[in-house]
Design a protein around this motif. Sequence first.
Motif, PDB file in Angstrom:
ATOM      1  N   THR A 100       6.154   5.746  -7.187  1.00 31.72           N
ATOM      2  CA  THR A 100       5.317   5.081  -6.182  1.00 31.72           C
ATOM      3  C   THR A 100       4.111   4.432  -6.838  1.00 31.72           C
ATOM      4  N   PHE A 101       3.444   5.177  -7.714  1.00 28.59           N
ATOM      5  CA  PHE A 101       2.287   4.622  -8.415  1.00 28.59           C
ATOM      6  C   PHE A 101       2.705   3.384  -9.209  1.00 28.59           C
ATOM      7  N   ASP A 102       3.809   3.498  -9.939  1.00 29.75           N
ATOM      8  CA  ASP A 102       4.288   2.378 -10.754  1.00 29.75           C
ATOM      9  C   ASP A 102       4.658   1.169  -9.907  1.00 29.75           C
ATOM     10  N   ALA A 103       5.244   1.410  -8.730  1.00 27.99           N
ATOM     11  CA  ALA A 103       5.641   0.295  -7.860  1.00 27.99           C
ATOM     12  C   ALA A 103       4.425  -0.452  -7.341  1.00 27.99           C
ATOM     13  N   VAL A 104       3.374   0.282  -6.967  1.00 29.91           N
ATOM     14  CA  VAL A 104       2.147  -0.368  -6.489  1.00 29.91           C
ATOM     15  C   VAL A 104       1.526  -1.209  -7.595  1.00 29.91           C
ATOM     16  N   MET A 105       1.469  -0.671  -8.795  1.00 33.19           N
ATOM     17  CA  MET A 105       0.915  -1.438  -9.916  1.00 33.19           C
ATOM     18  C   MET A 105       1.783  -2.659 -10.224  1.00 33.19           C
ATOM     19  N   ALA A 106       3.100  -2.484 -10.136  1.00 34.18           N
ATOM     20  CA  ALA A 106       4.017  -3.583 -10.457  1.00 34.18           C
ATOM     21  C   ALA A 106       3.868  -4.748  -9.497  1.00 34.18           C
ATOM     22  N   VAL A 107       3.666  -4.449  -8.206  1.00 31.46           N
ATOM     23  CA  VAL A 107       3.519  -5.516  -7.210  1.00 31.46           C
ATOM     24  C   VAL A 107       2.095  -6.060  -7.206  1.00 31.46           C
ATOM     25  N   ASN A 108       1.117  -5.161  -7.023  1.00 32.93           N
ATOM     26  CA  ASN A 108      -0.257  -5.604  -6.773  1.00 32.93           C
ATOM     27  C   ASN A 108      -0.932  -6.198  -7.995  1.00 32.93           C
ATOM     28  N   PHE A 109      -0.644  -5.669  -9.171  1.00 35.32           N
ATOM     29  CA  PHE A 109      -1.209  -6.250 -10.383  1.00 35.32           C
ATOM     30  C   PHE A 109      -0.166  -7.044 -11.168  1.00 35.32           C
ATOM     31  N   GLY A 110       0.971  -6.423 -11.444  1.00 37.26           N
ATOM     32  CA  GLY A 110       1.998  -7.126 -12.215  1.00 37.26           C
ATOM     33  C   GLY A 110       2.465  -8.400 -11.538  1.00 37.26           C
ATOM     34  N   MET A 168     -10.280   8.074  -3.460  1.00 38.18           N
ATOM     35  CA  MET A 168      -9.579   9.336  -3.169  1.00 38.18           C
ATOM     36  C   MET A 168      -8.485   9.126  -2.129  1.00 38.18           C
ATOM     37  N   GLY A 169      -7.324   9.665  -2.424  1.00 38.21           N
ATOM     38  CA  GLY A 169      -6.194   9.562  -1.511  1.00 38.21           C
ATOM     39  C   GLY A 169      -5.440   8.253  -1.584  1.00 38.21           C
ATOM     40  N   GLY A 170      -5.959   7.293  -2.337  1.00 39.78           N
ATOM     41  CA  GLY A 170      -5.292   5.991  -2.432  1.00 39.78           C
ATOM     42  C   GLY A 170      -5.486   5.346  -3.788  1.00 39.78           C
ATOM     43  N   ALA A 171      -5.514   6.166  -4.834  1.00 44.48           N
ATOM     44  CA  ALA A 171      -5.826   5.664  -6.172  1.00 44.48           C
ATOM     45  C   ALA A 171      -4.914   4.524  -6.647  1.00 44.48           C
ATOM     46  N   PRO A 172      -3.598   4.568  -6.399  1.00 42.14           N
ATOM     47  CA  PRO A 172      -2.762   3.457  -6.894  1.00 42.14           C
ATOM     48  C   PRO A 172      -3.232   2.096  -6.393  1.00 42.14           C
ATOM     49  N   TYR A 173      -3.570   2.030  -5.103  1.00 44.16           N
ATOM     50  CA  TYR A 173      -4.019   0.763  -4.526  1.00 44.16           C
ATOM     51  C   TYR A 173      -5.351   0.346  -5.132  1.00 44.16           C
ATOM     52  N   MET A 174      -6.308   1.271  -5.206  1.00 37.69           N
ATOM     53  CA  MET A 174      -7.626   0.951  -5.743  1.00 37.69           C
ATOM     54  C   MET A 174      -7.541   0.505  -7.198  1.00 37.69           C
ATOM     55  N   THR A 191       0.847  -1.184   0.000  1.00 37.88           N
ATOM     56  CA  THR A 191       0.000   0.000   0.000  1.00 37.88           C
ATOM     57  C   THR A 191       0.888   1.241   0.000  1.00 37.88           C
ATOM     58  N   PRO A 192       0.505   2.281  -0.748  1.00 37.04           N
ATOM     59  CA  PRO A 192       1.308   3.505  -0.789  1.00 37.04           C
ATOM     60  C   PRO A 192       0.882   4.476   0.308  1.00 37.04           C
ATOM     61  N   PRO A 193       1.720   5.447   0.639  1.00 35.97           N
ATOM     62  CA  PRO A 193       1.281   6.515   1.545  1.00 35.97           C
ATOM     63  C   PRO A 193       0.138   7.294   0.891  1.00 35.97           C
ATOM     64  N   PRO A 194      -0.759   7.871   1.673  1.00 32.01           N
ATOM     65  CA  PRO A 194      -1.861   8.642   1.097  1.00 32.01           C
ATOM     66  C   PRO A 194      -1.353   9.793   0.235  1.00 32.01           C
ATOM     67  N   ALA A 195      -1.960   9.975  -0.915  1.00 34.25           N
ATOM     68  CA  ALA A 195      -1.613  11.075  -1.827  1.00 34.25           C
ATOM     69  C   ALA A 195      -2.715  11.179  -2.867  1.00 34.25           C
TER      70      ALA A 195
END
Length: 275
Positions: A103-113, A146-152, A90-94
């Motif tokens: 950060t966005f790319d890392a979340v996508m790489a782990v959680n989806f990739g 909101m505030g956590g779009a990469p995770y969602m 999970t990323p820090p809120p932003a």
Amino acid sequence: MTRQLALTGAVALVTGGARGIGAATVQKLLAAGASVAVVDRDIPADAIKCERVLLLAADVTDSDAMVACVARTVEKFGALDIVIANAGITPPPATIRTVDKSTFDAVMAVNFGGVLNIVRASADEVVTRGGHIALVSSCAAFTPGMGGAPYMVSKAAVEQLGRALSIEFAAVGASAGLAYFGVVDTDLARGTLDDDPVGRRIGELLPWPLNRRLPADRAAELLVRSVRTRRARTIAPAVWAPYFWLRGILNPVLEWKLARDRTVTALIRDLESAR
């Protein structure tokens, strides 16, 4: 394909298996008589060590490493029946404007990739055995982000991958399913929603009973049950189920309300001013 999947004597692979939900799931699979390959980027010194456990230090974002993990699992145990794609961050809120692209790319790489990598690496073995792949999504996949779009975004992508895989596997004698959890009481969740001041404010926006935290042990119990019964979907806590089924009606209303909520507006402005 038999409807029930016997766990005694089965071989499972769990990503993110050294901590949180993954570690609890490994324990329950072992108790049910399965052999388990534990895949994690960092294997702690106190990780379970026995003849029915294979510890594999690997990064799910590395597709070649996932192929190697599957090969080592089959080499040691002779087969692969079950995969639980659980690894996530999970990323820090932003906000979308303020979140760092890396950060966005890392979340996508782990959680989806990472989910895609282990699915592609293991699919042939699982199909050969008529087995099951469980993908861990989240109730975040169908709630405003909101505030956590990469995770969602990443968990919504996992949802669509799981739905497609379920249909495709049905045609070739295997099965796949999705697990949607609300807030699970793990170090990951506590770091985001308790230790971070803005994260606490975001967590407070969830009304009771949607803010109920699911113990990691209970999440693991449901995951293992979903594998045994080849469930297409598991939603927990159960209070999230109506939201899942009615999302097409509830989300437009909720998004309209949140866009006008002063508490949410203040939160977003604080996030924006932090950049």
